[in-house]
Design a protein around this motif. Structure first.
Motif, PDB file in Angstrom:
ATOM      1  N   PRO A  87     -50.578   5.550  66.676  1.00  0.00           N
ATOM      2  CA  PRO A  87     -50.823   4.343  67.463  1.00  0.00           C
ATOM      3  C   PRO A  87     -50.976   3.081  66.613  1.00  0.00           C
ATOM      4  O   PRO A  87     -51.332   2.027  67.114  1.00  0.00           O
ATOM      5  CB  PRO A  87     -52.127   4.673  68.201  1.00  0.00           C
ATOM      6  N   THR A  88     -50.694   3.206  65.310  1.00  0.00           N
ATOM      7  CA  THR A  88     -50.856   2.066  64.400  1.00  0.00           C
ATOM      8  C   THR A  88     -49.529   1.443  63.983  1.00  0.00           C
ATOM      9  O   THR A  88     -49.527   0.472  63.231  1.00  0.00           O
ATOM     10  CB  THR A  88     -51.632   2.475  63.135  1.00  0.00           C
ATOM     11  N   THR A  89     -48.429   1.989  64.447  1.00  0.00           N
ATOM     12  CA  THR A  89     -47.121   1.434  64.084  1.00  0.00           C
ATOM     13  C   THR A  89     -46.531   0.712  65.288  1.00  0.00           C
ATOM     14  O   THR A  89     -46.402   1.286  66.363  1.00  0.00           O
ATOM     15  CB  THR A  89     -46.148   2.535  63.599  1.00  0.00           C
ATOM     16  N   LEU A  90     -46.192  -0.540  65.091  1.00  0.00           N
ATOM     17  CA  LEU A  90     -45.677  -1.360  66.177  1.00  0.00           C
ATOM     18  C   LEU A  90     -44.210  -1.037  66.440  1.00  0.00           C
ATOM     19  O   LEU A  90     -43.380  -1.101  65.523  1.00  0.00           O
ATOM     20  CB  LEU A  90     -45.831  -2.841  65.823  1.00  0.00           C
ATOM     21  N   ASN A  91     -43.908  -0.653  67.680  1.00  0.00           N
ATOM     22  CA  ASN A  91     -42.522  -0.398  68.108  1.00  0.00           C
ATOM     23  C   ASN A  91     -41.817   0.636  67.235  1.00  0.00           C
ATOM     24  O   ASN A  91     -40.640   0.514  66.931  1.00  0.00           O
ATOM     25  CB  ASN A  91     -41.729  -1.707  68.126  1.00  0.00           C
ATOM     26  N   ARG A  92     -42.547   1.693  66.890  1.00  0.00           N
ATOM     27  CA  ARG A  92     -41.963   2.710  66.026  1.00  0.00           C
ATOM     28  C   ARG A  92     -42.761   4.004  66.126  1.00  0.00           C
ATOM     29  O   ARG A  92     -43.980   3.985  66.168  1.00  0.00           O
ATOM     30  CB  ARG A  92     -41.972   2.203  64.593  1.00  0.00           C
TER      31      ARG A  92
END
Length: 187
Positions: A87-92
């Motif tokens: 849940p810490t990677t934006l759009n990935r």
């Protein structure tokens, strides 16, 4: 569907990467009656998978979960949600890149919204992740069911390389940490 008190049947909508992965994880939990892969959070009606993959429609690959809250709580679903993706990677998510793979919770009620907000606050306070959580919390929007070939994908395609290298490790983690929540008939 099993005979049950319909007052305990609820809906949750999560986007946390490829819906093939997330569907396979949540299908295996006790109390989950149905998981449907689809798209939500975008700007056009009735999008097709080929449109979603461009990232231009604004939709996320998502799953709609029907669950019996007498057997599994929304908090428990959130726990599995956060434990089985980053849940810490934006759009990935891993090699899957684009807004369609974002981490987002689409709440059905104010109670779900508050529960999700409190859960994220707890995770951040306890420093469960080394980077900030980027999971969005949004009001549920129309949910469009994905094409038939995307439904029950893992169960129908276990020998595919994607299933073996991306989904199997998520299921192994689920079995290791959440064995008590698994429906042994679905594993």
């Amino acid at each position: 569907m099993n005979e049950q008190n319909n007052n305990t049947l609820e809906i949750a909508i999560f986007a946390n990467g490829c819906f093939w992965c997330t569907e396979a994880v949540f299908q295996r939990l006790k109390g989950v009656e149905q998981v449907v892969s689809g798209f939500t959070g975008g700007t056009i009606k009735n999008p097709a998978y080929r449109e979603i993959t461009t990232g231009r429609t604004g939709h996320a690959e998502a799953i709609k979960i029907s669950f019996d809250s007498a057997q599994i709580t929304y908090d428990e679903l959130l726990e599995v949600f956060f434990a089985t993706h980053d849940p810490t990677t934006l759009n990935r998510q891993g090699y899957d890149v684009g807004t369609q793979y974002r981490s987002e919770i689409f709440y059905i009620s104010e109670n779900q919204k508050e529960t999700a907000e409190k859960f994220i606050t707890f995770l951040e306070k306890e420093k469960v992740f080394t980077s900030p959580i980027v999971t969005a919390i949004s009001e549920a929007k129309p949910f469009y069911i994905a094409e038939e070939e995307h439904q029950n994908y893992y169960n129908e395609n276990k020998t595919q390389r994607y299933c073996q290298f991306v989904i199997n490790p998520k299921l192994d983690k689920l079995k290791k940490y959440y064995a008590d929540k698994l429906n042994t008939l679905k594993t």
